[in-house]
Design a protein around this motif. Structure first.
Motif, short mmCIF file in Angstrom:
data_model
loop_
_atom_site.label_atom_id
_atom_site.label_comp_id
_atom_site.label_asym_id
_atom_site.label_seq_id
_atom_site.Cartn_x
_atom_site.Cartn_y
_atom_site.Cartn_z
N CYS A 1 0.91 -1.22 0.08
CA CYS A 1 0.12 -0.09 -0.21
C CYS A 1 0.60 1.09 0.00
N TRP A 2 1.84 1.44 0.93
CA TRP A 2 2.66 2.65 1.24
C TRP A 2 3.73 2.56 2.00
N THR A 3 4.67 3.57 1.75
CA THR A 3 6.08 3.37 2.58
C THR A 3 5.83 4.97 3.19
N THR A 4 6.18 4.71 4.53
CA THR A 4 6.06 6.26 5.10
C THR A 4 7.47 6.72 5.38
N LEU A 5 7.59 7.78 4.95
CA LEU A 5 8.82 8.74 5.28
C LEU A 5 8.83 9.82 6.15
N ARG A 6 9.21 9.78 7.36
CA ARG A 6 9.27 10.86 8.31
C ARG A 6 9.89 11.86 7.75
N VAL A 7 9.70 13.22 7.70
CA VAL A 7 10.31 14.36 7.32
C VAL A 7 10.62 15.50 8.18
N SER A 8 11.56 16.39 8.12
CA SER A 8 11.91 17.36 8.90
C SER A 8 11.17 18.62 8.32
N ASP A 9 10.96 18.85 7.00
CA ASP A 9 10.30 20.00 6.57
C ASP A 9 9.33 19.51 5.51
N PHE A 10 8.08 19.55 5.95
CA PHE A 10 7.01 18.98 5.06
C PHE A 10 7.05 19.51 3.75
N ASP A 11 7.04 21.01 3.64
CA ASP A 11 6.91 21.69 2.39
C ASP A 11 8.04 21.12 1.50
N LYS A 12 9.25 21.47 1.92
CA LYS A 12 10.36 20.92 1.07
C LYS A 12 10.14 19.71 0.49
N SER A 13 9.89 18.48 1.51
CA SER A 13 9.62 17.24 0.93
C SER A 13 8.53 16.99 0.16
N LEU A 14 7.55 17.72 0.33
CA LEU A 14 6.32 17.65 -0.65
C LEU A 14 6.65 18.27 -2.07
N ARG A 15 7.32 19.44 -1.89
CA ARG A 15 7.73 19.92 -3.25
C ARG A 15 9.00 18.93 -4.04
N PHE A 16 9.90 18.32 -3.23
CA PHE A 16 10.67 17.40 -3.74
C PHE A 16 9.96 16.06 -4.51
N TYR A 17 9.15 15.58 -3.98
CA TYR A 17 8.29 14.33 -4.30
C TYR A 17 7.28 14.91 -5.37
N ARG A 18 6.54 15.60 -5.18
CA ARG A 18 5.29 16.09 -6.13
C ARG A 18 5.99 16.96 -7.48
N ASP A 19 6.88 17.92 -6.96
CA ASP A 19 7.40 18.58 -8.27
C ASP A 19 8.82 18.10 -9.02
#
Length: 122
Positions: A5-23
């Motif tokens: 179903c999924w892999t969870t990655l705990r992140v320190s900066d939500f917005d930066k990680s979201l931009r990385f994986y999305r953009d």
């Protein structure tokens, strides 16, 4: 049989990680929410496995990412490598071509998780 179903990655900066994986990686956002000091995003195709980004304000990260590698297929590894570098994510190692039909390179995401970009040369 179980379905992944999924892999969870705990992140320190939500917005930066979201931009990385999305953009940069190009994963669609299937779901995104924030509540009680936590932010969660599920990224991936509607009918496929997801990456869950989890930010928890009261749970600082410690030593995550060791031994984890996430692989993503790209159409043009040279283009993807340049795009990553242009956004501040330099090549860690590669390109590697273990046989004539594939080559791949390694990068780090904002929290140090290893990201492998793979080009099939068929």
């Amino acid at each position: 049989m179980m379905k992944f179903c999924w892999t969870t990655l705990r992140v320190s900066d939500f917005d930066k990680s979201l931009r990385f994986y999305r953009d940069l990686i190009g994963l669609p956002v299937a779901e995104c929410s924030s509540h009680g000091g936590a932010s969660i995003a599920m990224l991936g195709p509607e009918d496929g496995p997801k990456i869950e980004l989890l930010y928890e304000a009261d749970a600082p990260l410690q030593g995550q990412g060791d031994g984890i590698s996430l692989g993503f297929e790209v159409g043009d590894l040279s283009y993807a490598t340049k795009k990553m570098a242009d956004h501040g994510y330099p090549l860690r190692r590669g390109p590697i071509s273990p046989h004539p039909h594939i080559r791949f390179s390694f990068f780090s995401d904002p929290d140090g998780y290893e990201v492998q970009l793979v080009e099939n040369l068929n």
